[in-house]
Design a protein around this motif. Structure first.
Motif, PDB file in Angstrom:
ATOM      1  N   VAL A 183     -21.020  -0.859  17.458  1.00 14.17           N
ATOM      2  CA  VAL A 183     -20.716  -0.178  16.201  1.00 14.17           C
ATOM      3  C   VAL A 183     -19.215  -0.247  15.908  1.00 14.17           C
ATOM      4  N   SER A 184     -18.406  -0.017  16.945  1.00 13.34           N
ATOM      5  CA  SER A 184     -16.953  -0.072  16.766  1.00 13.34           C
ATOM      6  C   SER A 184     -16.503  -1.457  16.325  1.00 13.34           C
ATOM      7  N   LEU A 185     -17.053  -2.499  16.948  1.00 15.37           N
ATOM      8  CA  LEU A 185     -16.657  -3.859  16.611  1.00 15.37           C
ATOM      9  C   LEU A 185     -17.112  -4.240  15.206  1.00 15.37           C
ATOM     10  N   GLN A 186     -18.260  -3.764  14.785  1.00  8.34           N
ATOM     11  CA  GLN A 186     -18.726  -4.049  13.430  1.00  8.34           C
ATOM     12  C   GLN A 186     -17.789  -3.432  12.389  1.00  8.34           C
ATOM     13  N   TYR A 187     -17.356  -2.209  12.648  1.00  8.41           N
ATOM     14  CA  TYR A 187     -16.417  -1.593  11.707  1.00  8.41           C
ATOM     15  C   TYR A 187     -15.089  -2.350  11.685  1.00  8.41           C
ATOM     16  N   LEU A 188     -14.558  -2.670  12.854  1.00 10.82           N
ATOM     17  CA  LEU A 188     -13.278  -3.364  12.907  1.00 10.82           C
ATOM     18  C   LEU A 188     -13.346  -4.723  12.228  1.00 10.82           C
ATOM     19  N   ASP A 189     -14.470  -5.395  12.341  1.00 14.30           N
ATOM     20  CA  ASP A 189     -14.636  -6.680  11.675  1.00 14.30           C
ATOM     21  C   ASP A 189     -14.539  -6.511  10.159  1.00 14.30           C
ATOM     22  N   GLY A 190     -15.271  -5.513   9.609  1.00 14.62           N
ATOM     23  CA  GLY A 190     -15.219  -5.290   8.167  1.00 14.62           C
ATOM     24  C   GLY A 190     -13.872  -4.789   7.694  1.00 14.62           C
ATOM     25  N   ALA A 191     -13.244  -3.908   8.463  1.00  9.80           N
ATOM     26  CA  ALA A 191     -11.942  -3.382   8.071  1.00  9.80           C
ATOM     27  C   ALA A 191     -10.869  -4.464   8.094  1.00  9.80           C
ATOM     28  N   THR A 192     -10.929  -5.360   9.063  1.00  7.34           N
ATOM     29  CA  THR A 192      -9.942  -6.435   9.142  1.00  7.34           C
ATOM     30  C   THR A 192     -10.073  -7.389   7.959  1.00  7.34           C
ATOM     31  N   LYS A 193     -11.290  -7.629   7.520  1.00  2.09           N
ATOM     32  CA  LYS A 193     -11.482  -8.472   6.332  1.00  2.09           C
ATOM     33  C   LYS A 193     -10.820  -7.850   5.107  1.00  2.09           C
ATOM     34  N   ILE A 194     -10.897  -6.536   4.998  1.00  3.75           N
ATOM     35  CA  ILE A 194     -10.267  -5.848   3.866  1.00  3.75           C
ATOM     36  C   ILE A 194      -8.743  -5.968   3.963  1.00  3.75           C
ATOM     37  N   ILE A 195      -8.211  -5.888   5.181  1.00  2.00           N
ATOM     38  CA  ILE A 195      -6.752  -6.016   5.349  1.00  2.00           C
ATOM     39  C   ILE A 195      -6.288  -7.414   4.952  1.00  2.00           C
ATOM     40  N   HIS A 196      -7.101  -8.427   5.255  1.00  2.00           N
ATOM     41  CA  HIS A 196      -6.742  -9.789   4.840  1.00  2.00           C
ATOM     42  C   HIS A 196      -6.561  -9.877   3.326  1.00  2.00           C
ATOM     43  N   SER A 197      -7.294  -9.066   2.586  1.00  3.76           N
ATOM     44  CA  SER A 197      -7.256  -9.152   1.123  1.00  3.76           C
ATOM     45  C   SER A 197      -6.067  -8.419   0.509  1.00  3.76           C
ATOM     46  N   LEU A 198      -5.305  -7.691   1.316  1.00  5.80           N
ATOM     47  CA  LEU A 198      -4.135  -7.002   0.766  1.00  5.80           C
ATOM     48  C   LEU A 198      -3.136  -8.030   0.242  1.00  5.80           C
ATOM     49  N   PRO A 199      -2.462  -7.726  -0.840  1.00  2.00           N
ATOM     50  CA  PRO A 199      -1.572  -8.721  -1.461  1.00  2.00           C
ATOM     51  C   PRO A 199      -0.334  -9.008  -0.602  1.00  2.00           C
ATOM     52  N   GLU A 200       0.157 -10.233  -0.741  1.00  2.58           N
ATOM     53  CA  GLU A 200       1.410 -10.642  -0.109  1.00  2.58           C
ATOM     54  C   GLU A 200       2.528 -10.493  -1.145  1.00  2.58           C
ATOM     55  N   TRP A 201       3.670  -9.956  -0.697  1.00  2.31           N
ATOM     56  CA  TRP A 201       4.781  -9.710  -1.608  1.00  2.31           C
ATOM     57  C   TRP A 201       5.973 -10.575  -1.238  1.00  2.31           C
ATOM     58  N   GLU A 202       6.737 -10.939  -2.255  1.00  2.00           N
ATOM     59  CA  GLU A 202       7.937 -11.733  -2.021  1.00  2.00           C
ATOM     60  C   GLU A 202       9.023 -10.901  -1.359  1.00  2.00           C
ATOM     61  N   HIS A 204      10.707  -8.430   1.116  1.00  4.24           N
ATOM     62  CA  HIS A 204      10.418  -7.991   2.478  1.00  4.24           C
ATOM     63  C   HIS A 204      10.165  -6.483   2.544  1.00  4.24           C
ATOM     64  N   SER A 205      10.796  -5.732   1.650  1.00  2.00           N
ATOM     65  CA  SER A 205      10.617  -4.282   1.667  1.00  2.00           C
ATOM     66  C   SER A 205       9.200  -3.869   1.268  1.00  2.00           C
ATOM     67  N   HIS A 206       8.485  -4.769   0.616  1.00  4.33           N
ATOM     68  CA  HIS A 206       7.113  -4.464   0.205  1.00  4.33           C
ATOM     69  C   HIS A 206       6.072  -4.985   1.184  1.00  4.33           C
ATOM     70  N   ARG A 207       6.500  -5.802   2.137  1.00  5.04           N
ATOM     71  CA  ARG A 207       5.552  -6.408   3.070  1.00  5.04           C
ATOM     72  C   ARG A 207       5.156  -5.479   4.213  1.00  5.04           C
ATOM     73  N   HIS A 208       5.936  -4.435   4.417  1.00  9.66           N
ATOM     74  CA  HIS A 208       5.681  -3.609   5.601  1.00  9.66           C
ATOM     75  C   HIS A 208       4.326  -2.908   5.541  1.00  9.66           C
ATOM     76  N   HIS A 209       3.773  -2.713   4.333  1.00 14.19           N
ATOM     77  CA  HIS A 209       2.465  -2.059   4.238  1.00 14.19           C
ATOM     78  C   HIS A 209       1.404  -2.878   4.969  1.00 14.19           C
ATOM     79  N   LYS A 210       1.332  -4.152   4.668  1.00 14.07           N
ATOM     80  CA  LYS A 210       0.304  -4.994   5.277  1.00 14.07           C
ATOM     81  C   LYS A 210       0.604  -5.256   6.749  1.00 14.07           C
ATOM     82  N   GLU A 211       1.876  -5.460   7.092  1.00 11.35           N
ATOM     83  CA  GLU A 211       2.217  -5.716   8.495  1.00 11.35           C
ATOM     84  C   GLU A 211       1.903  -4.521   9.377  1.00 11.35           C
ATOM     85  N   ASN A 212       2.225  -3.327   8.910  1.00 16.08           N
ATOM     86  CA  ASN A 212       1.908  -2.130   9.699  1.00 16.08           C
ATOM     87  C   ASN A 212       0.397  -1.929   9.836  1.00 16.08           C
ATOM     88  N   THR A 213      -0.329  -2.274   8.791  1.00 11.68           N
ATOM     89  CA  THR A 213      -1.787  -2.128   8.851  1.00 11.68           C
ATOM     90  C   THR A 213      -2.378  -3.112   9.850  1.00 11.68           C
TER      91      THR A 213
END
Length: 306
Positions: A183-202, A204-213
């Motif tokens: 169950v834990s691995l299934q959730y992490l798989d789906g959550a990681t896919k959502i993190i991949h979809s977070l936008p990339e910013w030019e 550097h001050s805006h990139r920390h959201h995705k990197e920290n996640t």
């Protein structure tokens, strides 16, 4: 002197002179009979009137009794609020959650009871909620060409809402709160896919959201992998192909899941290492582990804004 008596004539009606026989009663006149009939009818009518219900003392007493006043019906048509069940039927899910949350905040003991009584959220339910936040983030992007800074401030609020939701939902599916590694691995798989979809910013001050996640989800993967390896010799990790799944996630993230890759390599390498019989692990498995440790598993994939 001789008196000659004249002989009496013979009597043809001898009873006429019989003093012991009464003469027959003469019939009355028709007028007399009519008067007698009227008198009897009047007497009969008087008798009927004497026993008539309207002349009965009991009936008269009932008629004299005062009539009760008309009772007011309980379902008289007046304006009134909806009952609680009908009111709840008019609320959608968002409104109902808002009302329930307000009540729980005002009375914490009710909130504790709700937490105890509510069923455990399934992985599908949690990922569906995260997907709704993801859709709101997509809808917030402006149409056409726009600068990176303008776009960031345009979507900043739904972006932070999605990241906060990820941060809140993830501990629910980690040990020891979640005892099932699958169950834990299934959730992490789906959550990681959502993190991949977070936008990339030019910027550097805006990139920390995705990197920290990425950093937080990598630690979550490592925790689950370490716990799963202690149960059944890490059978879940092998049977579900989670090592390959994690390798693909790490590749798509640009190698930002280092903690998870290290935990998988250590545990899968130990489980797939030399057995008591002295047999070596399959060559395919060893090559995968080597590529995982080197961070070059699979072919390169360009990571875009989505």
């Amino acid at each position: 002197m001789n008196v000659l008596l004249s002989p009496q004539p013979p009597s043809f009606f001898p009873h006429q002179h019989d003093p012991s026989r009464r003469s027959p009663t003469r019939s009355m006149s028709p007028f007399h009979n009519t008067m007698q009939s009227r008198k009897r009818k009047a007497d009969d009518d008087g008798d009927e009137m004497s026993v008539s219900p309207t002349s009965s003392p009991a009936i008269q007493s009932r008629q004299l009794a005062p009539r009760p006043s008309k009772k007011v019906r309980s379902n008289e048509l007046v304006g009134r609020p909806l009952s609680l069940p009908r009111l709840l039927e008019t609320l959608d899910a968002t409104q109902l959650r808002a009302v329930l949350q307000t009540i729980c905040e005002r009375q914490p003991e009710i909130g504790e009871e709700v937490v105890k009584s509510a069923p455990r959220p399934t992985v599908e339910c949690a990922l569906q909620v995260l997907k709704e936040y993801q859709d709101k983030l997509r809808d917030a992007f402006p149409y056409g060409e726009s600068s990176s800074d303008y776009t960031y401030f345009r979507v900043r609020q739904p972006l932070l809402a999605l990241i906060d939701a990820l941060t809140d939902f993830t501990p629910q599916y980690l040990p020891p709160n979640e005892t099932s590694a699958n169950v834990s691995l299934q959730y992490l798989d789906g959550a990681t896919k959502i993190i991949h979809s977070l936008p990339e910013w030019e910027s550097h001050s805006h990139r920390h959201h995705k990197e920290n996640t990425y950093d937080e989800i990598s630690k979550a993967w490592a925790l689950v992998i370490n716990e799963a390896s202690k149960r059944g010799g890490g059978f879940v990790l092998h049977s579900g192909g989670w090592d390959q799944t994690l390798a693909k996630h790490n590749q798509q993230s640009g190698g930002k899941l280092g903690a998870a890759i290290s935990a998988m390599a250590a545990n899968v390498g130990w489980v797939g290492g030399p057995s008591a019989g002295g047999q070596n692990p399959p060559a395919g498995q060893s090559s995968i582990l080597d590529q995982l440790m080197a961070g070059n598993y699979g072919s390169p994939v360009r990571v875009g804004p989505w």
